[in-house]
Design an enzyme around this catalytic site. Sequence first.
Site, PDB file in Angstrom:
ATOM      1  N   GLU A   1      -0.163 -11.249  -4.023  1.00  0.00           N
ATOM      2  CA  GLU A   1       0.069 -12.580  -3.468  1.00  0.00           C
ATOM      3  C   GLU A   1       1.539 -12.872  -3.159  1.00  0.00           C
ATOM      4  OE1 GLU A   1      -3.898 -13.098  -5.637  1.00  0.00           O
ATOM      5  OE2 GLU A   1      -2.115 -11.835  -5.766  1.00  0.00           O
TER       6      GLU A   1
ATOM      7  N   GLU B   1      -8.730 -10.600  -9.387  1.00  0.00           N
ATOM      8  CA  GLU B   1      -8.915 -11.672 -10.371  1.00  0.00           C
ATOM      9  C   GLU B   1     -10.382 -11.828 -10.756  1.00  0.00           C
ATOM     10  OE1 GLU B   1      -5.227 -14.632  -9.616  1.00  0.00           O
ATOM     11  OE2 GLU B   1      -6.427 -14.173  -7.838  1.00  0.00           O
TER      12      GLU B   1
END
Length: 254
Positions: free
Chosen positions: A128, A108
């Site tokens: 995730e 990210e």
Amino acid sequence: MSETVRVDRHGPVLVITLDRPAKRNAVDGAMARSLAAAVDSLDADPTLTVGVLTGAGGTFCAGMDLGAFLTGDLPELPGRGFGGITRTPPATPLIAAVEGYALAGGCELVLACDLVVAAEDAVFGIPEVTRGLFAGAGGLIRLPKRIPPAIALEHALTGDPLPATEAARWGLVNRLTTPGGALEGALDLAGRIARNGPLAVRVTKQVVQTSPDWPVEELWDRQQVLLDQVLASADAREGARAFAEKRPPEWTGN
């Protein structure tokens, strides 16, 4: 800055290095604050044209420092997001130079950058979901804008890694290098950008990134406001003067 983030200036290029190699550059609160300060310094200096974000020790970033998280040391800053930049990336163009792994929050951070140079054996990923979480620091928002949405959704749902060679094929990676060459490749790309006027470069990034959200009836008027700002700058006059005098321009960022 802190011991976990290094900043080095190369003329109009600022290199920001995540420097916790023993932790694979996992982000804790101190690193997030230091990274935010580094990108603030990048934006605050009009003579800096471009930044490069990289990681020390052969890894870009393994994401959040889970040990720190369990003690309440969060790697997010209010209003700024993970690492201090995922919600508020710098106005100045930022290039990610990726070696090794850029996973979860590390990926990210890459997605918060504008351009990506990666070693051929680098690996990206937003895994995730494999821990019962989801990529809430921009992964689910930005990845479908950088690669085909169906491919982004597949990786978001499975948590499968995305090799740099495949990421380049889908357009996430601008340039591939041999292992160990990502920073050099990023500096080469940064140098090509840094030859240009700093203000013009920043406004160019602004238009490319924000114009898709402008109302159609306001597109040209909004661009004109920014164009007028650049045309009135000292650098615009310097660029024209340097061209007429057949010499390299001397930019001031104003």
